[in-house]
Scaffold this motif. Structure first.
Motif, PDB file in Angstrom:
ATOM      1  N   GLY A 110       0.777  -1.229   0.000  1.00 15.76           N
ATOM      2  CA  GLY A 110       0.000   0.000   0.000  1.00 15.76           C
ATOM      3  C   GLY A 110       0.806   1.276   0.000  1.00 15.76           C
ATOM      4  O   GLY A 110       1.852   1.378  -0.633  1.00 15.76           O
ATOM      5  N   ALA A 111       0.302   2.247   0.747  1.00 11.36           N
ATOM      6  CA  ALA A 111       0.783   3.625   0.688  1.00 11.36           C
ATOM      7  C   ALA A 111       2.243   3.801   1.085  1.00 11.36           C
ATOM      8  O   ALA A 111       2.855   4.799   0.722  1.00 11.36           O
ATOM      9  CB  ALA A 111      -0.100   4.512   1.557  1.00 11.36           C
ATOM     10  N   GLU A 112       2.812   2.846   1.800  1.00 13.73           N
ATOM     11  CA  GLU A 112       4.201   3.025   2.228  1.00 13.73           C
ATOM     12  C   GLU A 112       5.205   2.808   1.092  1.00 13.73           C
ATOM     13  O   GLU A 112       6.400   3.056   1.260  1.00 13.73           O
ATOM     14  CB  GLU A 112       4.529   2.098   3.400  1.00 13.73           C
ATOM     15  CG  GLU A 112       4.492   0.609   3.074  1.00 13.73           C
ATOM     16  CD  GLU A 112       4.770  -0.282   4.263  1.00 13.73           C
ATOM     17  OE1 GLU A 112       5.871  -0.181   4.840  1.00 13.73           O
ATOM     18  OE2 GLU A 112       3.875  -1.062   4.614  1.00 13.73           O
ATOM     19  N   VAL A 113       4.736   2.376  -0.080  1.00 10.93           N
ATOM     20  CA  VAL A 113       5.621   2.046  -1.198  1.00 10.93           C
ATOM     21  C   VAL A 113       5.349   2.974  -2.380  1.00 10.93           C
ATOM     22  O   VAL A 113       4.199   3.241  -2.722  1.00 10.93           O
ATOM     23  CB  VAL A 113       5.404   0.578  -1.648  1.00 10.93           C
ATOM     24  CG1 VAL A 113       6.321   0.227  -2.806  1.00 10.93           C
ATOM     25  CG2 VAL A 113       5.615  -0.376  -0.502  1.00 10.93           C
ATOM     26  N   ASP A 114       6.416   3.420  -3.031  1.00 11.15           N
ATOM     27  CA  ASP A 114       6.315   4.184  -4.267  1.00 11.15           C
ATOM     28  C   ASP A 114       6.187   3.163  -5.404  1.00 11.15           C
ATOM     29  O   ASP A 114       7.172   2.666  -5.940  1.00 11.15           O
ATOM     30  CB  ASP A 114       7.570   5.052  -4.436  1.00 11.15           C
ATOM     31  CG  ASP A 114       7.537   5.925  -5.678  1.00 11.15           C
ATOM     32  OD1 ASP A 114       6.753   5.638  -6.608  1.00 11.15           O
ATOM     33  OD2 ASP A 114       8.331   6.887  -5.720  1.00 11.15           O
ATOM     34  N   VAL A 115       4.943   2.832  -5.735  1.00  9.85           N
ATOM     35  CA  VAL A 115       4.650   1.750  -6.679  1.00  9.85           C
ATOM     36  C   VAL A 115       5.199   2.059  -8.072  1.00  9.85           C
ATOM     37  O   VAL A 115       5.766   1.180  -8.728  1.00  9.85           O
ATOM     38  CB  VAL A 115       3.127   1.458  -6.722  1.00  9.85           C
ATOM     39  CG1 VAL A 115       2.805   0.410  -7.777  1.00  9.85           C
ATOM     40  CG2 VAL A 115       2.638   1.013  -5.349  1.00  9.85           C
ATOM     41  N   ALA A 116       5.047   3.290  -8.535  1.00  8.63           N
ATOM     42  CA  ALA A 116       5.543   3.649  -9.867  1.00  8.63           C
ATOM     43  C   ALA A 116       7.059   3.469  -9.928  1.00  8.63           C
ATOM     44  O   ALA A 116       7.593   2.943 -10.915  1.00  8.63           O
ATOM     45  CB  ALA A 116       5.161   5.085 -10.219  1.00  8.63           C
ATOM     46  N   PHE A 117       7.747   3.880  -8.876  1.00  9.17           N
ATOM     47  CA  PHE A 117       9.201   3.698  -8.835  1.00  9.17           C
ATOM     48  C   PHE A 117       9.571   2.217  -8.840  1.00  9.17           C
ATOM     49  O   PHE A 117      10.504   1.807  -9.525  1.00  9.17           O
ATOM     50  CB  PHE A 117       9.801   4.392  -7.606  1.00  9.17           C
ATOM     51  CG  PHE A 117      11.267   4.099  -7.448  1.00  9.17           C
ATOM     52  CD1 PHE A 117      12.204   4.724  -8.256  1.00  9.17           C
ATOM     53  CD2 PHE A 117      11.705   3.177  -6.511  1.00  9.17           C
ATOM     54  CE1 PHE A 117      13.555   4.434  -8.136  1.00  9.17           C
ATOM     55  CE2 PHE A 117      13.055   2.877  -6.375  1.00  9.17           C
ATOM     56  CZ  PHE A 117      13.987   3.510  -7.192  1.00  9.17           C
ATOM     57  N   GLU A 119       8.019  -0.259 -10.193  1.00 11.68           N
ATOM     58  CA  GLU A 119       7.883  -0.787 -11.556  1.00 11.68           C
ATOM     59  C   GLU A 119       9.045  -0.341 -12.435  1.00 11.68           C
ATOM     60  O   GLU A 119       9.656  -1.157 -13.140  1.00 11.68           O
ATOM     61  CB  GLU A 119       6.559  -0.347 -12.177  1.00 11.68           C
ATOM     62  CG  GLU A 119       6.389  -0.885 -13.586  1.00 11.68           C
ATOM     63  CD  GLU A 119       5.057  -0.530 -14.212  1.00 11.68           C
ATOM     64  OE1 GLU A 119       4.635  -1.279 -15.108  1.00 11.68           O
ATOM     65  OE2 GLU A 119       4.443   0.487 -13.820  1.00 11.68           O
ATOM     66  N   GLN A 120       9.362   0.942 -12.403  1.00  8.15           N
ATOM     67  CA  GLN A 120      10.467   1.457 -13.214  1.00  8.15           C
ATOM     68  C   GLN A 120      11.791   0.779 -12.836  1.00  8.15           C
ATOM     69  O   GLN A 120      12.546   0.331 -13.711  1.00  8.15           O
ATOM     70  CB  GLN A 120      10.609   2.964 -13.024  1.00  8.15           C
ATOM     71  CG  GLN A 120       9.454   3.766 -13.523  1.00  8.15           C
ATOM     72  CD  GLN A 120       9.460   5.187 -12.976  1.00  8.15           C
ATOM     73  OE1 GLN A 120      10.353   5.594 -12.229  1.00  8.15           O
ATOM     74  NE2 GLN A 120       8.450   5.951 -13.359  1.00  8.15           N
ATOM     75  N   ALA A 121      12.062   0.717 -11.548  1.00  2.00           N
ATOM     76  CA  ALA A 121      13.330   0.143 -11.082  1.00  2.00           C
ATOM     77  C   ALA A 121      13.431  -1.341 -11.420  1.00  2.00           C
ATOM     78  O   ALA A 121      14.502  -1.835 -11.789  1.00  2.00           O
ATOM     79  CB  ALA A 121      13.474   0.361  -9.576  1.00  2.00           C
ATOM     80  N   ALA A 122      12.318  -2.058 -11.318  1.00  2.00           N
ATOM     81  CA  ALA A 122      12.326  -3.483 -11.655  1.00  2.00           C
ATOM     82  C   ALA A 122      12.619  -3.678 -13.137  1.00  2.00           C
ATOM     83  O   ALA A 122      13.338  -4.608 -13.522  1.00  2.00           O
ATOM     84  CB  ALA A 122      11.000  -4.131 -11.271  1.00  2.00           C
ATOM     85  N   LEU A 123      12.079  -2.811 -13.972  1.00  2.00           N
ATOM     86  CA  LEU A 123      12.320  -2.929 -15.410  1.00  2.00           C
ATOM     87  C   LEU A 123      13.757  -2.554 -15.785  1.00  2.00           C
ATOM     88  O   LEU A 123      14.288  -3.036 -16.782  1.00  2.00           O
ATOM     89  CB  LEU A 123      11.333  -2.068 -16.193  1.00  2.00           C
ATOM     90  CG  LEU A 123       9.889  -2.571 -16.171  1.00  2.00           C
ATOM     91  CD1 LEU A 123       8.937  -1.524 -16.743  1.00  2.00           C
ATOM     92  CD2 LEU A 123       9.756  -3.902 -16.921  1.00  2.00           C
ATOM     93  N   LEU A 124      14.405  -1.733 -14.969  1.00  2.00           N
ATOM     94  CA  LEU A 124      15.752  -1.243 -15.283  1.00  2.00           C
ATOM     95  C   LEU A 124      16.874  -1.889 -14.472  1.00  2.00           C
ATOM     96  O   LEU A 124      18.047  -1.621 -14.735  1.00  2.00           O
ATOM     97  CB  LEU A 124      15.801   0.276 -15.065  1.00  2.00           C
ATOM     98  CG  LEU A 124      14.924   1.110 -15.989  1.00  2.00           C
ATOM     99  CD1 LEU A 124      14.902   2.561 -15.534  1.00  2.00           C
ATOM    100  CD2 LEU A 124      15.391   0.983 -17.432  1.00  2.00           C
ATOM    101  N   HIS A 125      16.557  -2.734 -13.508  1.00  2.00           N
ATOM    102  CA  HIS A 125      17.572  -3.202 -12.560  1.00  2.00           C
ATOM    103  C   HIS A 125      18.757  -3.921 -13.198  1.00  2.00           C
ATOM    104  O   HIS A 125      19.853  -3.922 -12.660  1.00  2.00           O
ATOM    105  CB  HIS A 125      16.937  -4.077 -11.465  1.00  2.00           C
ATOM    106  CG  HIS A 125      16.603  -5.463 -11.901  1.00  2.00           C
ATOM    107  ND1 HIS A 125      15.460  -5.767 -12.632  1.00  2.00           N
ATOM    108  CD2 HIS A 125      17.259  -6.628 -11.724  1.00  2.00           C
ATOM    109  CE1 HIS A 125      15.430  -7.066 -12.875  1.00  2.00           C
ATOM    110  NE2 HIS A 125      16.512  -7.624 -12.341  1.00  2.00           N
ATOM    111  N   ASP A 126      18.583  -4.524 -14.366  1.00  2.00           N
ATOM    112  CA  ASP A 126      19.657  -5.267 -15.027  1.00  2.00           C
ATOM    113  C   ASP A 126      20.198  -4.563 -16.272  1.00  2.00           C
ATOM    114  O   ASP A 126      20.855  -5.184 -17.103  1.00  2.00           O
ATOM    115  CB  ASP A 126      19.176  -6.675 -15.409  1.00  2.00           C
ATOM    116  CG  ASP A 126      19.238  -7.660 -14.252  1.00  2.00           C
ATOM    117  OD1 ASP A 126      20.045  -7.454 -13.327  1.00  2.00           O
ATOM    118  OD2 ASP A 126      18.480  -8.646 -14.280  1.00  2.00           O
ATOM    119  N   ILE A 127      19.999  -3.284 -16.386  1.00  2.00           N
ATOM    120  CA  ILE A 127      20.423  -2.545 -17.581  1.00  2.00           C
ATOM    121  C   ILE A 127      21.932  -2.659 -17.835  1.00  2.00           C
ATOM    122  O   ILE A 127      22.384  -2.521 -18.970  1.00  2.00           O
ATOM    123  CB  ILE A 127      19.973  -1.065 -17.508  1.00  2.00           C
ATOM    124  CG1 ILE A 127      20.084  -0.398 -18.883  1.00  2.00           C
ATOM    125  CG2 ILE A 127      20.722  -0.311 -16.415  1.00  2.00           C
ATOM    126  CD1 ILE A 127      19.420   0.965 -18.972  1.00  2.00           C
TER     127      ILE A 127
END
Length: 185
Positions: free
Chosen positions: A45-52, A54-62
């Motif tokens: 819930g609210a304690e997490v920056d959900v959009a971040f 998603e972005q970070a998960a998609l970029l973590h292995d760049i």
């Protein structure tokens, strides 16, 4: 942070040709990690920056392209373990320092400077431990998915993740178990 962030998949395509085998593996793996990370973030819930998340998960292995991992189409000069610090360099250059830290800190369940020194790892001698909740969520989700071509979407079992961490010490398994209790599957 960059004022306008390029879409994560567009950013991956900036560094990897969209028709390359490594791009296909990277995107497939990253989407699987992102899906799991988003489920966890949504539950918290609210304690997490959900959009971040998603972005970070998609970029973590760049950073994988700078490493030598021929089975996934990477023919760089560095050991695979360096993909996190290479990803950090790329995302720092893109003006995404928060995302860059996820890249650096997602290896296993994280590495301390003492571990890097004691094991003689080819990494800068500094703590690379996931600190924020978002970093921990992405790191945790990543443990469940490999980049083996054709298997990127197949989640590993909890037992298999534990077994892979066990060779790095009981403390690594304990970190995973604490995350498992907090984040679930």
């Amino acid at each position: 942070m960059a004022s306008v962030m390029m879409a994560p998949l567009d950013l991956l395509e900036k560094y990897y040709p969209a028709d390359s085998p490594v791009f296909a593996v990277l995107v497939s793996h990253s989407r699987a990690v992102a899906e799991m990370a988003l489920r966890i973030a949504s539950r918290l819930g609210a304690e997490v920056d959900v959009a971040f998340v998603e972005q970070a998960a998609l970029l973590h292995d760049i950073g994988i392209g700078a490493t030598h991992a021929p089975k996934i189409g990477c023919f760089g000069a560095l050991p695979y373990m360096c993909h996190g610090i290479e990803g950090r360099k790329l995302l720092d250059k893109e003006g995404l320092p928060r995302h860059a830290l996820v890249c650096e800190r997602h290896i296993g369940v994280g590495l301390s400077a003492a571990e890097i020194r004691a094991q003689g790892l080819p990494l800068p001698e500094r703590d690379m431990l996931p600190l924020s909740l978002e970093e921990q969520i992405v790191t945790y989700a990543d443990l469940f998915f490999s980049k083996t071509p054709g298997q990127e979407q197949e989640a590993k079992t909890v037992a298999r993740v534990r077994e892979s961490l066990r060779r790095h010490g009981a403390n690594k398994v304990a970190i995973f178990d604490a995350w498992l209790e907090r984040f679930g599957l």
